[in-house]
Motif scaffolding. Sequence first.
Motif, mmCIF file in Angstrom:
data_model
loop_
_atom_site.group_PDB
_atom_site.id
_atom_site.type_symbol
_atom_site.label_atom_id
_atom_site.label_comp_id
_atom_site.label_asym_id
_atom_site.label_seq_id
_atom_site.Cartn_x
_atom_site.Cartn_y
_atom_site.Cartn_z
ATOM 1 N N ALA A 215 38.117 -15.815 -9.817
ATOM 2 C CA ALA A 215 39.121 -16.911 -9.762
ATOM 3 C C ALA A 215 40.631 -16.090 -9.227
ATOM 4 C CB ALA A 215 39.554 -17.582 -10.732
ATOM 5 N N GLY A 216 41.004 -16.301 -8.132
ATOM 6 C CA GLY A 216 42.398 -15.830 -7.864
ATOM 7 C C GLY A 216 42.205 -14.542 -6.962
ATOM 8 N N PHE A 217 40.860 -14.142 -6.707
ATOM 9 C CA PHE A 217 40.810 -12.827 -5.960
ATOM 10 C C PHE A 217 41.462 -12.957 -4.669
ATOM 11 C CE2 PHE A 217 38.228 -9.962 -2.981
ATOM 12 C CZ PHE A 217 38.357 -8.820 -3.797
ATOM 13 N N VAL A 218 42.047 -11.839 -4.017
ATOM 14 C CA VAL A 218 42.554 -11.981 -2.744
ATOM 15 C C VAL A 218 42.503 -10.752 -1.864
ATOM 16 C CG1 VAL A 218 44.821 -12.210 -1.512
ATOM 17 C CG2 VAL A 218 44.752 -13.358 -3.617
ATOM 18 N N SER A 219 41.912 -10.749 -0.760
ATOM 19 C CA SER A 219 41.685 -9.677 0.155
ATOM 20 C C SER A 219 42.453 -9.839 1.392
ATOM 21 C CB SER A 219 40.379 -9.410 0.213
ATOM 22 O OG SER A 219 40.342 -8.071 0.937
ATOM 23 N N ALA A 220 43.735 -9.336 1.845
ATOM 24 C CA ALA A 220 44.297 -9.809 2.958
ATOM 25 C C ALA A 220 43.857 -9.074 4.368
ATOM 26 C CB ALA A 220 45.701 -9.920 2.752
ATOM 27 N N ALA A 221 43.253 -7.989 3.931
ATOM 28 C CA ALA A 221 43.011 -7.191 4.999
ATOM 29 C C ALA A 221 41.550 -6.551 5.123
ATOM 30 C CB ALA A 221 43.950 -5.833 5.266
ATOM 31 N N PRO A 222 40.816 -6.649 6.283
ATOM 32 C CA PRO A 222 39.465 -6.301 6.287
ATOM 33 C C PRO A 222 39.180 -4.812 5.683
ATOM 34 C CG PRO A 222 40.571 -6.309 8.593
ATOM 35 C CD PRO A 222 41.481 -6.896 7.836
ATOM 36 N N ASP A 223 40.165 -3.849 5.933
ATOM 37 C CA ASP A 223 40.224 -2.390 5.404
ATOM 38 C C ASP A 223 40.575 -2.149 3.955
ATOM 39 O OD1 ASP A 223 42.593 -2.723 6.286
ATOM 40 O OD2 ASP A 223 42.449 -0.748 7.084
ATOM 41 N N ASP A 224 40.784 -3.632 3.202
ATOM 42 C CA ASP A 224 41.045 -3.586 1.690
ATOM 43 C C ASP A 224 39.985 -2.678 0.940
ATOM 44 O OD1 ASP A 224 43.340 -4.770 1.988
ATOM 45 O OD2 ASP A 224 42.531 -6.761 1.215
ATOM 46 N N HIS A 225 40.523 -2.165 -0.121
ATOM 47 C CA HIS A 225 39.314 -1.576 -1.004
ATOM 48 C C HIS A 225 39.651 -2.173 -2.428
ATOM 49 C CE1 HIS A 225 42.508 1.489 -1.682
ATOM 50 N NE2 HIS A 225 41.921 1.736 -2.856
ATOM 51 N N THR B 176 34.873 -1.597 -0.001
ATOM 52 C CA THR B 176 35.500 -2.609 0.856
ATOM 53 C C THR B 176 34.640 -4.076 0.478
ATOM 54 O OG1 THR B 176 35.366 -1.229 2.431
ATOM 55 C CG2 THR B 176 35.570 -3.396 3.303
ATOM 56 N N PRO B 177 35.764 -5.033 0.283
ATOM 57 C CA PRO B 177 35.256 -6.413 0.041
ATOM 58 C C PRO B 177 34.626 -6.806 1.333
ATOM 59 C CG PRO B 177 37.537 -6.299 -0.727
ATOM 60 C CD PRO B 177 37.380 -5.002 -0.038
ATOM 61 N N ARG B 178 33.543 -7.143 1.450
ATOM 62 C CA ARG B 178 32.772 -7.229 2.622
ATOM 63 C C ARG B 178 33.117 -8.756 3.115
ATOM 64 N NH1 ARG B 178 31.324 -8.868 6.818
ATOM 65 N NH2 ARG B 178 29.439 -8.250 7.911
ATOM 66 N N ARG B 179 32.620 -9.457 2.016
ATOM 67 C CA ARG B 179 32.917 -10.945 2.197
ATOM 68 C C ARG B 179 33.372 -11.366 0.896
ATOM 69 N NH1 ARG B 179 29.320 -15.813 1.143
ATOM 70 N NH2 ARG B 179 28.447 -14.370 -0.129
ATOM 71 N N TYR B 180 34.264 -12.481 1.062
ATOM 72 C CA TYR B 180 34.857 -13.115 -0.340
ATOM 73 C C TYR B 180 34.778 -14.586 0.251
ATOM 74 C CZ TYR B 180 37.488 -15.386 -3.878
ATOM 75 O OH TYR B 180 37.851 -16.265 -4.924
ATOM 76 N N ASP B 181 33.895 -15.442 -0.534
ATOM 77 C CA ASP B 181 33.909 -16.879 -0.362
ATOM 78 C C ASP B 181 34.478 -17.514 -1.526
ATOM 79 O OD1 ASP B 181 33.230 -19.413 -0.232
ATOM 80 O OD2 ASP B 181 31.264 -18.933 0.939
ATOM 81 N N ALA B 182 35.801 -18.052 -1.521
ATOM 82 C CA ALA B 182 36.336 -18.621 -2.872
ATOM 83 C C ALA B 182 35.682 -19.869 -3.220
ATOM 84 C CB ALA B 182 37.972 -18.923 -2.456
ATOM 85 N N ALA B 183 34.903 -20.561 -2.052
ATOM 86 C CA ALA B 183 34.409 -21.965 -2.474
ATOM 87 C C ALA B 183 33.019 -21.528 -3.167
ATOM 88 C CB ALA B 183 34.434 -22.564 -1.179
ATOM 89 N N THR C 63 29.943 4.118 5.951
ATOM 90 C CA THR C 63 30.865 3.654 5.023
ATOM 91 C C THR C 63 31.741 2.613 5.180
ATOM 92 O OG1 THR C 63 32.260 5.597 5.144
ATOM 93 C CG2 THR C 63 30.663 5.680 3.589
ATOM 94 N N ALA C 64 32.157 2.950 6.932
ATOM 95 C CA ALA C 64 32.951 2.078 7.624
ATOM 96 C C ALA C 64 32.608 0.670 8.149
ATOM 97 C CB ALA C 64 33.707 2.821 8.879
ATOM 98 N N LEU C 65 31.381 0.325 8.151
ATOM 99 C CA LEU C 65 30.671 -0.675 8.588
ATOM 100 C C LEU C 65 31.243 -1.776 7.846
ATOM 101 C CD1 LEU C 65 26.851 0.340 9.454
ATOM 102 C CD2 LEU C 65 28.489 -1.193 10.701
ATOM 103 N N PRO C 66 31.485 -1.913 6.466
ATOM 104 C CA PRO C 66 31.744 -3.159 5.771
ATOM 105 C C PRO C 66 33.022 -3.689 6.457
ATOM 106 C CG PRO C 66 30.799 -1.695 4.349
ATOM 107 C CD PRO C 66 30.984 -1.061 5.636
ATOM 108 N N ALA C 67 34.127 -2.641 6.604
ATOM 109 C CA ALA C 67 35.492 -3.049 7.047
ATOM 110 C C ALA C 67 35.412 -3.533 8.636
ATOM 111 C CB ALA C 67 36.186 -1.814 6.848
ATOM 112 N N ILE C 68 34.613 -2.785 9.426
ATOM 113 C CA ILE C 68 34.444 -2.881 10.713
ATOM 114 C C ILE C 68 33.919 -4.188 10.934
ATOM 115 C CG2 ILE C 68 33.630 -2.476 13.067
ATOM 116 C CD1 ILE C 68 33.862 0.570 12.158
ATOM 117 N N GLY C 69 32.577 -4.372 10.264
ATOM 118 C CA GLY C 69 32.016 -5.790 10.364
ATOM 119 C C GLY C 69 32.717 -6.872 9.940
ATOM 120 N N ARG C 70 33.506 -6.885 8.907
ATOM 121 C CA ARG C 70 34.519 -8.083 8.492
ATOM 122 C C ARG C 70 35.582 -8.139 9.580
ATOM 123 N NH1 ARG C 70 38.062 -7.898 2.880
ATOM 124 N NH2 ARG C 70 39.584 -9.482 3.699
ATOM 125 N N TRP C 71 36.358 -7.012 10.134
ATOM 126 C CA TRP C 71 37.184 -7.226 10.993
ATOM 127 C C TRP C 71 36.819 -8.033 12.336
ATOM 128 C CZ3 TRP C 71 40.784 -2.209 11.687
ATOM 129 C CH2 TRP C 71 42.098 -2.630 12.553
#
Length: 250
Positions: free
Chosen positions: A43-53, A89-96, A150-158
């Motif tokens: 709950a409350g997790f926030v990741s605002a940028a695709p290359d967050d960690h 990298t948070p590859r996908r966050y689905d709050a719902a 190792t960059a694939l999660p960030a690039i994929g999300r972006w």
Amino acid sequence: MTDERHQARRVRHPLKMRRLEVARVAHVTPHMVRVTLRGDDLAGFVSAAPDDHVKLFFPTPAGTMNLPVFSENGPVYADGEHSPSRDYTPRRYDAAAGELDIDFVIHGDGPASSWAETASVGDVLHVGGPRGSMVVADDFDHYVMVGDATALPAIGRWLEHMPADRNVTVLIEVSSAEERQALARDVTWFVAGASPRMDEALAALPIPQGDTFWWVATESKRARALRSLLVEQRGVDKEWVKATGYWQAD
Ligand SMILES: Cc1cc2nc3c(=O)[nH]c(=O)nc-3n(C[C@H](O)[C@H](O)[C@H](O)COP(=O)(O)OP(=O)(O)OC[C@H]3O[C@@H](n4cnc5c(N)ncnc54)[C@H](O)[C@@H]3O)c2cc1C
């Protein structure tokens, strides 16, 4: 000269340690494991940028956990060996759905890779952060993304979240052809050790027309070399290059 239109935006998040459980494990490719995490702590997790960690915490070699408590002065640990932590990298966050996906490269030894290789439903993983995000402006004419697995999660999300009318050039090196994965945009794939080589392709890439943001994430020495290639040899504005070492070769 830096153009004010293209300013990156820094966002801070409350720093929290989350205790999560593995809900699913899937192989994206033979050496990339996707671990889906769930738990009330999300709950409350926030990741605002695709290359967050986030920082993931693993057991010590003795099999114990010694997690930090986050204080104003930084992380505070109890005496004894600290739980090793690694950046992911948070590859996908689905709050719902209350789900967080992390994609792990399985590269051999190491607390993170070894944990992911044997992860199974119900296993616990402690996740700290993200502490903040540096959100790259979405008003560049062109984006060039360069990285290894190792960059694939960030690039994929972006690529999934980037407006469809943005021009993107993506160069990704993987360890074998089987490690290529489906992404939202076209990608030029390279296989490590084979020709053509990614670094040479970047050196020969025509500089795109218009304002271009360059994002690089690879092994640390290589990231420095690629940054220097872009800024010193090719004359790219250093404010428009973000080159990060994602891991360190021995
Ligand atoms: C901002 C950021 C985001 C990241 N996101 C991801 C991500 O989403 N997914 C992901 O898989 N990685 C990601 N990484 C890279 C990851 O943190 C490192 O690869 C980390 O070293 C893995 O830890 P480990 O415990 O498995 O191995 P370590 O204990 O750190 O290293 C053990 C040995 O393995 C070698 N090694 C480490 N990583 C690799 C590798 N990738 N390939 C080959 N050899 C390696 C080291 O040189 C060392 O010899 C990210 C790194 C950063 C800085």
